[in-house]
Design an enzyme around this catalytic site. Structure first.
Site, PDB file in Angstrom:
ATOM      1  N   GLU A  10       0.829  -1.198   0.000  1.00  0.00           N
ATOM      2  CA  GLU A  10       0.000   0.000   0.000  1.00  0.00           C
ATOM      3  C   GLU A  10       0.867   1.253   0.000  1.00  0.00           C
ATOM      4  O   GLU A  10       0.494   2.279  -0.564  1.00  0.00           O
ATOM      5  CB  GLU A  10      -0.938  -0.007   1.215  1.00  0.00           C
ATOM      6  CG  GLU A  10      -2.096   0.964   1.084  1.00  0.00           C
ATOM      7  CD  GLU A  10      -3.182   0.719   2.114  1.00  0.00           C
ATOM      8  OE1 GLU A  10      -4.224   0.116   1.764  1.00  0.00           O
ATOM      9  OE2 GLU A  10      -2.997   1.134   3.283  1.00  0.00           O
ATOM     10  N   LYS A  39     -14.001   0.874  -3.645  1.00  0.00           N
ATOM     11  CA  LYS A  39     -14.942   1.156  -2.559  1.00  0.00           C
ATOM     12  C   LYS A  39     -16.101   2.017  -3.052  1.00  0.00           C
ATOM     13  O   LYS A  39     -17.259   1.790  -2.673  1.00  0.00           O
ATOM     14  CB  LYS A  39     -14.221   1.846  -1.398  1.00  0.00           C
ATOM     15  CG  LYS A  39     -13.219   0.954  -0.687  1.00  0.00           C
ATOM     16  CD  LYS A  39     -12.773   1.525   0.648  1.00  0.00           C
ATOM     17  CE  LYS A  39     -12.002   2.796   0.509  1.00  0.00           C
ATOM     18  NZ  LYS A  39     -11.466   3.280   1.818  1.00  0.00           N
ATOM     19  N   HIS A  84       6.544 -27.254   2.929  1.00  0.00           N
ATOM     20  CA  HIS A  84       5.717 -28.321   2.368  1.00  0.00           C
ATOM     21  C   HIS A  84       4.628 -27.762   1.460  1.00  0.00           C
ATOM     22  O   HIS A  84       3.676 -28.470   1.120  1.00  0.00           O
ATOM     23  CB  HIS A  84       5.107 -29.148   3.505  1.00  0.00           C
ATOM     24  CG  HIS A  84       6.136 -29.768   4.395  1.00  0.00           C
ATOM     25  ND1 HIS A  84       6.687 -31.018   4.154  1.00  0.00           N
ATOM     26  CD2 HIS A  84       6.764 -29.284   5.500  1.00  0.00           C
ATOM     27  CE1 HIS A  84       7.585 -31.291   5.092  1.00  0.00           C
ATOM     28  NE2 HIS A  84       7.652 -30.253   5.916  1.00  0.00           N
TER      29      HIS A  84
END
Length: 504
Positions: A333, A473, A364
């Site tokens: 950001e 948004k 893994h």
């Protein structure tokens, strides 16, 4: 995409070192292990397994000097207007210490100290109130930092309060959290800088209704009047923050209220002390022995000179499992920008994708790609020298795996069977904490904050705004009424079609 003249000499170094292996660099520079290691308080950091040599490092330091990184750090600490697009200072350093002689910073420090004292009173009152659980509602910088620190430092047994975090607007997150709690013994904290964040307001309403009112609700906001009004929270239960503190840099402020509840107020202050120690180092150390500067320049080398597009963070301590997610926001950001401070396009690539996980689990899952994939992925390996649990053999095995992976990635191992050939040449930085204490975690987070700022200075971008998050948004706010059955004009063809599908 690196055309800036400041990088010219560095390109020649990168070309010169193109075929050099990490073992050959270690062999050619007998003092490399010692010279490329720094200790700052509880942190030991080694850059010896990066792929630059002494001459290339000097060129990186020359670039930092040319871009006036030292003066830029001073401007940050003094409270000068480093966030030009929003016309603000970025004074998160003043939340944790008074390390520079500047009126603006001193005033910010005094203000933050007074609010912290108020927060301490609220912490002790809640500890003595009979409340057993606290639900902290926030998102982004109002959640990731507090969640990381609380998870890393919470006591295994004997905690006065259990703190739970809810961030996602997905109602399942709140439902699962509240299902385990008793509303009569639960308090809530709503954290939002603007108190206009959709996720926090919706989740806050659920929490308010579940608690049966606002009697045990608290708020933290840079808009305290709006916070108090939105949920009828008494003014003495609303803690302020300020517009000179960015959300992703705010855990040191009253946004850290849930941290103090989870780990205790004294340990919260120790967290600040550790960060302040790193602040003093970042401000005073010469560039060539400045840990955040060297970390930032290493990232510049890997991104701009070698072209690596991602960066992995592996925490060989389960308590730090949330650190990669926190760093994703802090780094991406802050540095995910395509224009310079003056609005002109950047002349270099900026932030790589940051990601990671906790060792040994990650060995893994994605380590196959790190060792034998076609993309070279620089990495930070983070571990703790001493453990707090009684399982010494497990801790020794954890550290053995950490050391083995950094060695294998760097050195590789040849084989006549191409399927079993390890090419090596994968650079990494090793970061060791003496132990996972509040001071050590504070210093670690502050180191990354300053390293991010160093890169922003080199790239001439603003690390303290985040306009890129706004468009989505805004569109979501416009689409919500359509999903609630209202007749809304939607311009985008694809979105109209999907809305039709959702309504069937």
């Amino acid at each position: 995409m690196t055309t800036n003249n400041g990088f010219d000499s560095l390109h020649s170094h990168a070309q010169r070192l193109k075929g050099a292996s990490i073992p050959s660099l270690l062999a050619a520079e007998p003092g490399r292990v010692q010279e490329l290691a720094l200790r700052v308080g509880p942190l030991y950091v080694s850059f010896a397994r990066q792929t630059y040599d002494a001459a290339a490092l000097q060129a990186l330091l020359a670039l930092a000097a040319e871009r006036d990184v030292g003066a830029a750090i001073t401007r940050l600490f003094r409270g000068e207007q480093v966030n030009l697009t929003e016309g603000r200072a970025a004074l998160h350093t003043a939340l944790r210490g008074d390390v520079v002689d500047a009126p603006v910073a001193a005033e910010a420090y005094a203000t933050a100290r007074d609010i912290r004292q108020r927060m301490g009173v609220l912490v002790r009152a809640l500890e003595d109130s009979g409340v057993t659980d606290v639900v902290s509602v926030g998102i982004g910088g109002s959640d990731l930092g507090p969640r990381l620190v609380a998870d890393a430092l919470r006591p295994v047994t004997g905690a006065r309060l259990r703190v739970h975090f809810v961030s996602n607007v997905d109602g399942a997150a709140m439902q699962r959290t509240l299902a385990t709690l008793d509303p009569a013994k639960t308090a809530g904290i709503l954290i939002s800088k603007t108190f206009g964040t959709q996720e926090t307001l919706l989740n806050g309403q659920i929490l308010h209704d579940w608690l049966g009112g606002s009697e045990r609700l608290y708020a933290v906001s840079a808009n305290p009047e709006r916070a108090a009004k939105a949920f009828a929270i008494a003014a003495d239960r609303v803690l302020p923050m300020w517009d000179w503190v960015g959300g992703r840099y705010s855990l040191w402020s009253a946004v850290g209220f849930p941290i103090a509840l989870a780990i205790g107020f004294e340990r919260f202050e120790q967290l600040l002390e550790g960060a302040a120690q790193m602040d003093a180092h970042a401000l005073d150390a010469p560039l060539e022995r400045n840990l955040p500067v060297l970390h930032g320049l290493t990232d510049i080398w890997n991104r701009n000179l070698l072209g690596y597009a991602t960066h992995a963070v592996m925490t060989y301590d389960q308590r730090l499992a949330l650190l990669p997610a926190y760093l994703q926001q802090l780094v991406m950001e802050s540095l995910g920008k395509r224009v310079q401070r003056d609005g002109q396009p950047v002349t270099t690539d900026t932030v790589p994708v940051w990601w990671g996980g906790a060792g040994t689990d990650v060995q893994h899952s994605f380590f196959q790609a790190l060792h034998q994939g076609t993309s070279i992925i620089p990495a930070d390996f983070i571990g703790c020298v001493h453990n707090d649990d009684p399982y010494t053999i497990n801790h020794q095995a954890l550290l053995a795996n950490l050391l083995a992976q950094t060695e294998a990635l760097a050195n590789g191992q040849g084989s006549d069977d191409p399927h079993r050939d390890y090419p090596g040449g994968r650079p990494s930085t090793l970061i060791l904490l003496d132990a996972l204490t509040p001071q050590a975690l504070g210093a670690l987070i502050a180191m990354y904050e300053h390293a991010v700022y160093v890169q922003s200075v080199i790239w001439n971008i603003n690390a303290f705004d985040q306009f890129g998050v706004e468009l989505g948004k805004q569109l979501a706010s416009g689409l919500l009424p359509a999903l609630q059955g209202e007749d809304v004009a939607v311009a985008d063809l694809m979105t109209r079609e999907i809305l039709a599908q959702l309504k069937r």
